[in-house]
Motif scaffolding. Structure first.
Motif, PDB file in Angstrom:
ATOM      1  N   ALA A   8       0.836  -1.206   0.000  1.00  0.00           N
ATOM      2  CA  ALA A   8       0.000   0.000   0.000  1.00  0.00           C
ATOM      3  C   ALA A   8       0.868   1.252   0.000  1.00  0.00           C
ATOM      4  CB  ALA A   8      -0.939  -0.002   1.204  1.00  0.00           C
ATOM      5  N   GLY A   9       1.769   1.346  -1.002  1.00  0.00           N
ATOM      6  CA  GLY A   9       2.568   2.550  -1.166  1.00  0.00           C
ATOM      7  C   GLY A   9       1.710   3.697  -1.671  1.00  0.00           C
ATOM      8  N   ILE A  10       2.285   4.877  -1.725  1.00  0.00           N
ATOM      9  CA  ILE A  10       1.538   6.057  -2.177  1.00  0.00           C
ATOM     10  C   ILE A  10       0.957   5.829  -3.567  1.00  0.00           C
ATOM     11  CG2 ILE A  10       1.689   8.513  -2.742  1.00  0.00           C
ATOM     12  CD1 ILE A  10       2.082   8.103   0.205  1.00  0.00           C
ATOM     13  N   GLY A  11       1.831   5.489  -4.534  1.00  0.00           N
ATOM     14  CA  GLY A  11       1.376   5.266  -5.899  1.00  0.00           C
ATOM     15  C   GLY A  11       0.417   4.096  -5.997  1.00  0.00           C
ATOM     16  N   GLY A  12       0.670   3.051  -5.228  1.00  0.00           N
ATOM     17  CA  GLY A  12      -0.194   1.875  -5.254  1.00  0.00           C
ATOM     18  C   GLY A  12      -1.604   2.184  -4.803  1.00  0.00           C
ATOM     19  N   LEU A  13      -1.732   2.965  -3.741  1.00  0.00           N
ATOM     20  CA  LEU A  13      -3.064   3.314  -3.236  1.00  0.00           C
ATOM     21  C   LEU A  13      -3.813   4.238  -4.188  1.00  0.00           C
ATOM     22  CD1 LEU A  13      -2.562   3.816   0.616  1.00  0.00           C
ATOM     23  CD2 LEU A  13      -3.923   2.054  -0.528  1.00  0.00           C
ATOM     24  N   VAL A  14      -3.107   5.205  -4.768  1.00  0.00           N
ATOM     25  CA  VAL A  14      -3.760   6.114  -5.720  1.00  0.00           C
ATOM     26  C   VAL A  14      -4.215   5.333  -6.953  1.00  0.00           C
ATOM     27  CG1 VAL A  14      -3.494   8.174  -7.154  1.00  0.00           C
ATOM     28  CG2 VAL A  14      -2.468   8.111  -4.887  1.00  0.00           C
ATOM     29  N   ALA A  18      -8.098   4.772  -8.363  1.00  0.00           N
ATOM     30  CA  ALA A  18      -8.493   5.152  -9.717  1.00  0.00           C
ATOM     31  C   ALA A  18      -9.009   3.953 -10.518  1.00  0.00           C
ATOM     32  CB  ALA A  18      -7.316   5.802 -10.430  1.00  0.00           C
ATOM     33  N   LEU A  19      -8.351   2.798 -10.384  1.00  0.00           N
ATOM     34  CA  LEU A  19      -8.760   1.620 -11.150  1.00  0.00           C
ATOM     35  C   LEU A  19     -10.057   1.025 -10.603  1.00  0.00           C
ATOM     36  CD1 LEU A  19      -5.279  -0.039 -11.771  1.00  0.00           C
ATOM     37  CD2 LEU A  19      -6.733   1.138 -13.436  1.00  0.00           C
ATOM     38  N   ALA A  20     -10.266   1.119  -9.304  1.00  0.00           N
ATOM     39  CA  ALA A  20     -11.521   0.651  -8.718  1.00  0.00           C
ATOM     40  C   ALA A  20     -12.683   1.494  -9.236  1.00  0.00           C
ATOM     41  CB  ALA A  20     -11.456   0.704  -7.196  1.00  0.00           C
ATOM     42  N   GLU A  21     -12.448   2.788  -9.413  1.00  0.00           N
ATOM     43  CA  GLU A  21     -13.487   3.667  -9.956  1.00  0.00           C
ATOM     44  C   GLU A  21     -13.812   3.321 -11.404  1.00  0.00           C
ATOM     45  OE1 GLU A  21     -12.252   7.693  -9.416  1.00  0.00           O
ATOM     46  OE2 GLU A  21     -12.435   7.625  -7.220  1.00  0.00           O
ATOM     47  N   CYS A  22     -12.870   2.647 -12.096  1.00  0.00           N
ATOM     48  CA  CYS A  22     -13.114   2.204 -13.472  1.00  0.00           C
ATOM     49  C   CYS A  22     -13.932   0.913 -13.521  1.00  0.00           C
ATOM     50  CB  CYS A  22     -11.790   1.972 -14.194  1.00  0.00           C
ATOM     51  SG  CYS A  22     -10.829   3.465 -14.486  1.00  0.00           S
ATOM     52  N   GLY A  23     -14.259   0.367 -12.359  1.00  0.00           N
ATOM     53  CA  GLY A  23     -15.063  -0.846 -12.298  1.00  0.00           C
ATOM     54  C   GLY A  23     -14.276  -2.128 -12.176  1.00  0.00           C
ATOM     55  N   GLU A 103      -8.950   6.385   2.325  1.00  0.00           N
ATOM     56  CA  GLU A 103     -10.333   6.820   2.132  1.00  0.00           C
ATOM     57  C   GLU A 103     -10.651   6.926   0.642  1.00  0.00           C
ATOM     58  OE1 GLU A 103     -14.176   8.124   2.380  1.00  0.00           O
ATOM     59  OE2 GLU A 103     -12.941   7.124   3.895  1.00  0.00           O
ATOM     60  N   LYS A 104      -9.701   7.440  -0.133  1.00  0.00           N
ATOM     61  CA  LYS A 104      -9.922   7.550  -1.579  1.00  0.00           C
ATOM     62  C   LYS A 104     -10.034   6.171  -2.230  1.00  0.00           C
ATOM     63  CE  LYS A 104      -8.093  10.661  -4.228  1.00  0.00           C
ATOM     64  NZ  LYS A 104      -9.262  11.516  -4.551  1.00  0.00           N
ATOM     65  N   ALA A 105      -9.370   5.177  -1.635  1.00  0.00           N
ATOM     66  CA  ALA A 105      -9.381   3.818  -2.196  1.00  0.00           C
ATOM     67  C   ALA A 105     -10.476   2.951  -1.560  1.00  0.00           C
ATOM     68  CB  ALA A 105      -8.009   3.172  -1.996  1.00  0.00           C
ATOM     69  N   LYS A 106     -11.535   3.568  -1.096  1.00  0.00           N
ATOM     70  CA  LYS A 106     -12.587   2.828  -0.377  1.00  0.00           C
ATOM     71  C   LYS A 106     -13.313   1.805  -1.258  1.00  0.00           C
ATOM     72  CE  LYS A 106     -15.793   6.699  -1.073  1.00  0.00           C
ATOM     73  NZ  LYS A 106     -16.547   7.766  -0.367  1.00  0.00           N
ATOM     74  N   ASN A 107     -13.243   1.978  -2.584  1.00  0.00           N
ATOM     75  CA  ASN A 107     -13.879   1.005  -3.481  1.00  0.00           C
ATOM     76  C   ASN A 107     -12.986  -0.196  -3.772  1.00  0.00           C
ATOM     77  OD1 ASN A 107     -16.268   2.509  -3.761  1.00  0.00           O
ATOM     78  ND2 ASN A 107     -15.375   3.765  -5.385  1.00  0.00           N
ATOM     79  N   ALA A 108     -11.767  -0.144  -3.272  1.00  0.00           N
ATOM     80  CA  ALA A 108     -10.855  -1.288  -3.377  1.00  0.00           C
ATOM     81  C   ALA A 108     -10.839  -2.025  -2.043  1.00  0.00           C
ATOM     82  CB  ALA A 108      -9.457  -0.813  -3.731  1.00  0.00           C
ATOM     83  N   GLU A 109     -10.489  -3.283  -2.072  1.00  0.00           N
ATOM     84  CA  GLU A 109     -10.365  -4.062  -0.837  1.00  0.00           C
ATOM     85  C   GLU A 109      -8.915  -4.010  -0.368  1.00  0.00           C
ATOM     86  OE1 GLU A 109     -11.053  -8.621   0.848  1.00  0.00           O
ATOM     87  OE2 GLU A 109     -11.609  -8.103  -1.216  1.00  0.00           O
ATOM     88  N   ILE A 110      -8.696  -3.643   0.892  1.00  0.00           N
ATOM     89  CA  ILE A 110      -7.349  -3.575   1.451  1.00  0.00           C
ATOM     90  C   ILE A 110      -7.217  -4.624   2.536  1.00  0.00           C
ATOM     91  CG2 ILE A 110      -5.626  -2.134   2.587  1.00  0.00           C
ATOM     92  CD1 ILE A 110      -6.974   0.302   1.374  1.00  0.00           C
ATOM     93  N   GLU A 111      -6.270  -5.539   2.358  1.00  0.00           N
ATOM     94  CA  GLU A 111      -6.038  -6.599   3.332  1.00  0.00           C
ATOM     95  C   GLU A 111      -4.698  -6.359   4.022  1.00  0.00           C
ATOM     96  OE1 GLU A 111      -6.588 -10.579   2.062  1.00  0.00           O
ATOM     97  OE2 GLU A 111      -8.446 -10.158   0.933  1.00  0.00           O
ATOM     98  N   LEU A 297      -1.376   8.297 -14.463  1.00  0.00           N
ATOM     99  CA  LEU A 297      -0.992   7.899 -15.822  1.00  0.00           C
ATOM    100  C   LEU A 297      -1.317   6.425 -16.065  1.00  0.00           C
ATOM    101  CD1 LEU A 297       2.474   9.681 -16.216  1.00  0.00           C
ATOM    102  CD2 LEU A 297       0.248  10.442 -17.075  1.00  0.00           C
ATOM    103  N   LEU A 298      -1.089   5.598 -15.060  1.00  0.00           N
ATOM    104  CA  LEU A 298      -1.381   4.167 -15.191  1.00  0.00           C
ATOM    105  C   LEU A 298      -2.877   3.929 -15.374  1.00  0.00           C
ATOM    106  CD1 LEU A 298      -0.689   1.170 -15.102  1.00  0.00           C
ATOM    107  CD2 LEU A 298      -0.694   1.317 -12.596  1.00  0.00           C
ATOM    108  N   SER A 299      -3.672   4.550 -14.520  1.00  0.00           N
ATOM    109  CA  SER A 299      -5.126   4.352 -14.621  1.00  0.00           C
ATOM    110  C   SER A 299      -5.649   4.885 -15.954  1.00  0.00           C
ATOM    111  CB  SER A 299      -5.839   5.027 -13.449  1.00  0.00           C
ATOM    112  OG  SER A 299      -5.646   6.421 -13.460  1.00  0.00           O
ATOM    113  N   GLU A 300      -5.086   5.989 -16.407  1.00  0.00           N
ATOM    114  CA  GLU A 300      -5.472   6.558 -17.710  1.00  0.00           C
ATOM    115  C   GLU A 300      -5.165   5.579 -18.835  1.00  0.00           C
ATOM    116  OE1 GLU A 300      -2.920   9.567 -20.078  1.00  0.00           O
ATOM    117  OE2 GLU A 300      -4.283  10.800 -18.881  1.00  0.00           O
ATOM    118  N   THR A 301      -3.981   4.968 -18.786  1.00  0.00           N
ATOM    119  CA  THR A 301      -3.557   4.019 -19.820  1.00  0.00           C
ATOM    120  C   THR A 301      -4.462   2.793 -19.857  1.00  0.00           C
ATOM    121  OG1 THR A 301      -1.255   4.733 -19.582  1.00  0.00           O
ATOM    122  CG2 THR A 301      -1.631   2.596 -20.626  1.00  0.00           C
TER     123      THR A 301
END
Length: 439
Positions: A8-14, A18-23, A103-111, A297-301
């Protein structure tokens, strides 16, 4: 489609957010036991526009950094950098930022309490990870497990990613000591020593925003043994007697990459981000902002490929290479140029470095650019002024400085010529050309 984020690094969480918001179905595996103990127990600097980039307000307790004072390696000579308060970076508690990102990654599951030990690789394709001894499958694995990521190490052994050198790691001790309250506040509150004690690294002594603490950092390239650490701390205390004996926060060593970004961050089903992809600014060791930018950039790609109906091909190295290209165009090429400057500063003898710091050779704006991790672009008029400052006896130093800046610009230009599309031979040729500049 399933995405696994290792760490759960900074980039990993962001990226997870973003990817969870993409479904996509996103799971983050973090080795820390809970959110409360994640991250280092201290604050770090972020760019002044960082929270706008993230789309949030600065958390409570964030504060603007005071002006830096640059001390010469082996004497008491100091050069202060002056900056308007509104232009200064923020300093933010790591764990406060952590709460915002989770909080921003609330649509992802964090274990939590979930340690990733290796990737699952089939026919050169990353298909999942081994976490807590069990295999977990995924369409995409995002490696946010840091510079010593076990996933990255495995892919290096497979020949899918390049390795890094020992001299490209910054070993740093960070501690917040109780302030010696019997002494008045120092004139220079944010004092940083370049090539402290003539060694390859830096140290600093900062009167913290909490007036009861002094923020101390001692860092060296490659390694920091206990004897070097003890000697450096003794030296710092001698020149900064406000540093008390008791450690109130921190007090640990960490490893930080201080080199140009990884020239390959992708493979089939895999992408790295943050420290696992060497995204820190080489002159500073700060990677919070760049890792966040990379996540977008990753989520955009990925999103562009999914919208185009590419399906599983969205996670192929051919598509993910677009993420690599975007990184080098946004900040990676500049980091390549900065790495040249960093390496050459470390090669500079202490007497020359001292003169460069305390003389008028570098303008206030140039010092500010270097302090914030920016490249220098010197005008002809400024070159003439520098020649006058140097005088006949130091023209050799000036020529070396010009050579350093020219090589830095060349690294920037070569990095910008990253192949636009995935082609193994072209990528290898580009990597060799870029690597040759650092030898």
């Amino acid at each position: 489609m399933k995405v696994i984020v290792a760490g759960a690094g900074i980039g990993g969480l962001v990226a997870a957010a973003a990817l969870a918001e993409c479904g996509l179905q996103v799971t983050v595996y973090e080795k820390a036991a809970s959110e409360d103990v994640m991250r280092y127990d201290w604050h770090d600097d972020v760019e002044k526009d960082y929270f706008e980039l993230l789309g949030v307000k600065p958390p409570e307790g964030a504060f603007r950094k005071k002006n830096w004072s640059f001390a010469s390696p082996c004497s008491d000579k100091v050069r202060r950098y002056y900056q308007e308060a509104k232009d200064a970076d923020f300093s933010v508690e790591r764990r406060a930022l952590n709460r915002i990102l989770i909080e921003k990654a609330k649509n992802a599951e964090i274990e939590f309490a979930s340690t990733v030990t290796s990737p699952v690789i089939r026919d050169g394709i990353v298909t999942g990870v081994v976490v807590n001894g069990r295999k977990e499958e995924a369409d995409l694995v995002i490696d946010s497990a840091g510079i010593f990521s076990p996933i990255r190490r495995a892919l290096v052994k497979e020949g899918l990613l390049p390795d890094f050198g020992k001299d490209e790691i910054f070993m740093a001790y960070r501690a917040f000591f109780e302030k010696n309250k019997s002494l008045p506040d120092p004139e220079h509150t944010n004092k940083v020593y370049l090539k402290h004690m003539g060694q390859n690294g830096i140290s600093w002594a900062i009167l913290d925003n909490d007036p009861n603490m002094v923020d101390v950092l001692i860092g060296r390239i490659g390694e920091l043994d206990d004897e070097t650490l003890a000697d450096a701390l003794t030296c710092l205390r001698k020149e900064n007697p406000i540093i008390g004996e008791k450690v109130l926060r921190g007090g640990i060593k960490v490893a930080i990459p201080v080199r140009y970004p990884a020239t390959r961050t992708v493979a089939d089903g895999y992408v790295s981000i943050g420290d696992a992809a060497f995204m820190t600014i080489p002159m500073l060791g700060s990677g919070i902002a760049s890792s966040t930018k990379a996540a977008f950039l990753l989520s955009e790609t990925v999103k562009e490929a999914l919208v185009a109906g590419q399906g599983q091909k969205a996670f192929s190295k051919e598509n993910l290479w677009k993420y690599q290209v975007k990184i080098f165009h946004l900040f990676g090429a500049e980091h390549c140029g900065l790495d040249i400057l960093k390496r050459n500063v470390l090669k500079t003898d202490v007497k020359t470095l001292e003169w460069m710091i305390v003389s008028d050779l570098l303008t206030n704006d140039e010092i500010g650019k270097l302090a914030s991790g920016g490249m220098l672009d010197v005008s002809f008029k400024e070159i003439l002024r520098k020649i006058k400052v140097a005088g006949p006896s130091r023209l050799g130093i000036l020529l070396k400085l010009k050579g350093m800046l020219d090589l830095s610009k060349k690294a920037y230009n070569v990095a910008k010529k990253i192949p636009a599309f995935y082609d193994g031979k072209k990528i290898a040729d580009w990597e060799r050309k870029l690597l040759s500049l650092y030898r």
